[in-house]
Design a protein around this motif. Structure first.
Motif, short mmCIF file in Angstrom:
data_model
loop_
_atom_site.label_atom_id
_atom_site.label_comp_id
_atom_site.label_asym_id
_atom_site.label_seq_id
_atom_site.Cartn_x
_atom_site.Cartn_y
_atom_site.Cartn_z
N ARG A 122 16.84 -7.47 13.46
CA ARG A 122 18.07 -7.71 12.70
C ARG A 122 18.38 -6.59 11.72
NH1 ARG A 122 16.61 -13.30 12.86
NH2 ARG A 122 15.52 -13.13 10.85
N ASP A 123 17.35 -6.06 11.05
CA ASP A 123 17.62 -4.98 10.09
C ASP A 123 17.03 -3.65 10.53
OD1 ASP A 123 14.91 -5.20 9.64
OD2 ASP A 123 15.08 -5.94 7.60
N GLN A 124 16.61 -3.57 11.81
CA GLN A 124 16.08 -2.32 12.38
C GLN A 124 14.89 -1.80 11.57
OE1 GLN A 124 17.41 -0.85 15.38
NE2 GLN A 124 18.21 -2.95 15.35
N GLY A 125 14.09 -2.71 11.04
CA GLY A 125 12.93 -2.32 10.25
C GLY A 125 11.64 -2.51 11.03
N PRO A 126 10.51 -2.22 10.40
CA PRO A 126 9.22 -2.39 11.05
C PRO A 126 8.85 -3.86 11.22
CG PRO A 126 8.90 -1.76 8.78
CD PRO A 126 10.37 -1.68 9.03
N THR A 127 8.07 -4.14 12.24
CA THR A 127 7.56 -5.50 12.44
C THR A 127 6.34 -5.74 11.56
OG1 THR A 127 8.33 -5.45 14.73
CG2 THR A 127 6.73 -7.14 14.17
N ILE A 128 5.51 -4.72 11.40
CA ILE A 128 4.29 -4.81 10.61
C ILE A 128 4.30 -3.71 9.56
CG2 ILE A 128 1.75 -4.81 10.64
CD1 ILE A 128 1.93 -5.42 13.67
N VAL A 129 3.93 -4.04 8.34
CA VAL A 129 3.69 -3.03 7.30
C VAL A 129 2.27 -3.21 6.81
CG1 VAL A 129 6.08 -2.77 6.61
CG2 VAL A 129 4.66 -4.52 5.52
N ALA A 130 1.69 -2.13 6.33
CA ALA A 130 0.29 -2.20 5.90
C ALA A 130 0.03 -1.21 4.79
CB ALA A 130 -0.64 -1.92 7.07
N THR A 131 -0.93 -1.56 3.95
CA THR A 131 -1.49 -0.66 2.95
C THR A 131 -2.97 -0.51 3.27
OG1 THR A 131 0.05 -1.38 1.24
CG2 THR A 131 -1.95 -0.25 0.51
N GLN A 132 -3.43 0.73 3.32
CA GLN A 132 -4.82 0.99 3.68
C GLN A 132 -5.47 1.89 2.65
OE1 GLN A 132 -6.13 3.68 7.13
NE2 GLN A 132 -6.33 1.62 7.98
N VAL A 133 -6.68 1.51 2.23
CA VAL A 133 -7.45 2.33 1.29
C VAL A 133 -8.77 2.70 1.96
CG1 VAL A 133 -8.57 2.46 -0.96
CG2 VAL A 133 -6.43 1.18 -0.70
N VAL A 134 -8.99 4.00 2.13
CA VAL A 134 -10.23 4.51 2.71
C VAL A 134 -11.07 5.08 1.57
CG1 VAL A 134 -11.27 6.13 4.32
CG2 VAL A 134 -9.11 5.02 4.90
N ALA B 169 -20.38 8.08 4.83
CA ALA B 169 -20.26 6.63 4.64
C ALA B 169 -18.89 6.30 4.06
CB ALA B 169 -21.36 6.14 3.71
N SER B 170 -18.20 5.30 4.65
CA SER B 170 -16.87 4.94 4.19
C SER B 170 -16.60 3.45 4.35
CB SER B 170 -15.79 5.70 4.97
OG SER B 170 -15.86 7.08 4.75
N GLN B 171 -15.63 2.98 3.59
CA GLN B 171 -15.07 1.65 3.79
C GLN B 171 -13.58 1.81 4.08
OE1 GLN B 171 -14.24 -0.72 0.38
NE2 GLN B 171 -14.30 -2.66 1.47
N CYS B 172 -13.10 1.04 5.06
CA CYS B 172 -11.68 1.03 5.39
C CYS B 172 -11.15 -0.37 5.11
CB CYS B 172 -11.49 1.42 6.85
SG CYS B 172 -9.77 1.65 7.33
N PHE B 173 -10.32 -0.51 4.08
CA PHE B 173 -9.76 -1.80 3.68
C PHE B 173 -8.26 -1.77 3.91
CE2 PHE B 173 -7.82 -4.44 0.25
CZ PHE B 173 -8.25 -5.68 0.72
N THR B 174 -7.75 -2.74 4.70
CA THR B 174 -6.34 -2.72 5.08
C THR B 174 -5.71 -4.09 4.87
OG1 THR B 174 -6.94 -1.14 6.84
CG2 THR B 174 -4.71 -2.04 6.88
N LYS B 175 -4.52 -4.10 4.27
CA LYS B 175 -3.72 -5.30 4.11
C LYS B 175 -2.51 -5.19 5.03
CE LYS B 175 -4.79 -6.36 -0.75
NZ LYS B 175 -4.19 -6.60 -2.08
#
Length: 252
Positions: A198-210, A181-187
């Motif tokens: 423009r700055d060659q960076g990521p389009t999306i960033v995320a933090t995930q806690v499983v 049993a798990s929960q996956c919470f992502t921002k």
């Protein structure tokens, strides 16, 4: 991203989504949440993801962990190690942008197993009935079922998602299946493709806690003592970039 987000688990009240909109609405009314997580249009398509496991916690103490070897392995081999894989977001039958669970599960599995193995052929999943995914591996089958989910948009460029998943591991040898049993919470936070360019960076960033939880199958006393608190938590930082050449022949 922990593979258990596609292949894991958490106990909650029984529920299952349907292909029929009015039954999906009934599932939501019973407390299951949305029939599937729905993402902004900007997420549509394929992404190259880099992920780093930044923390491994045991909130109830190591003595409460059913499989301590797995936690120790993560601390020893995965912590602070950068991994890369591809994920995709696609449209479902209603035109909404959703997580391609079949492709994404196969993509993450390929990081851990023989890359010549065709995982897509081993995964059964219906994009319009998304709560159940079945993986058939040599010597074991895994059935995952989303039992509860939610999503929120705290700001126009942010989305927070949560899913509780129940996974049943069956080796087919006549023994009792293992339940997880798990929960996956992502921002998630995203910006325009132009700003990322423009700055060659990521389009999306995320933090995930499983978060992994005990179930009654781990022992009634231990389950009650845990009081629905996780015995293990894995925190990831992720960055999403468009592939240099978008794969036109990506399996669906």
């Amino acid at each position: 991203m922990k593979i258990c987000c596609a292949i894991t688990a958490c106990s909650a009240s029984p529920a299952s989504a349907s292909k029929l909109p009015f039954l999906d609405a009934g599932w939501e009314a019973l407390g299951g949440g949305p029939a599937d997580l729905v993402f902004p249009e900007e997420f549509l398509g394929a992404w190259e993801v880099t992920s780093v496991l930044t923390r491994v916690d045991t909130p109830l103490g190591e003595e409460a962990v059913p499989n301590l070897a797995a936690v120790r392995r993560a601390q020893r081999e995965d912590l602070d190690r950068r991994t890369s894989y591809q994920v995709a977001f696609v449209r479902n039958g209603t035109g909404r942008v959703v997580y391609d669970r079949r492709f994404n599960t196969a993509s993450m599995l390929s990081m851990y197993y023989d890359k010549t193995m065709s995982f897509l052929e081993r995964i059964s999943w219906d994009i319009n009935d998304p709560n159940v995914l079945i993986l058939s591996m040599p010597g074991m089958s895994v059935r995952t079922r989303v039992t509860r989910r939610s999503e929120e948009f705290p700001q126009t460029d942010r989305i927070e998602t949560s899913e509780y998943v129940e996974s049943v591991y069956d080796t087919g040898d006549g023994g009792a299946p293992r339940i997880k049993a798990s929960q996956c919470f992502t921002k998630y936070k995203w910006r325009s493709a132009e700003a990322a360019l423009r700055d060659q960076g990521p389009t999306i960033v995320a933090t995930q806690v499983v978060s992994d939880f005990l179930t009654p199958y781990d022992g009634e006393q231990q389950y009650l003592k845990a009081m629905n608190k996780p015995y293990a938590q894995y925190t990831y930082r992720m960055a999403f970039r468009r592939p240099a050449i978008s794969p036109s022949s990506r399996p669906s």
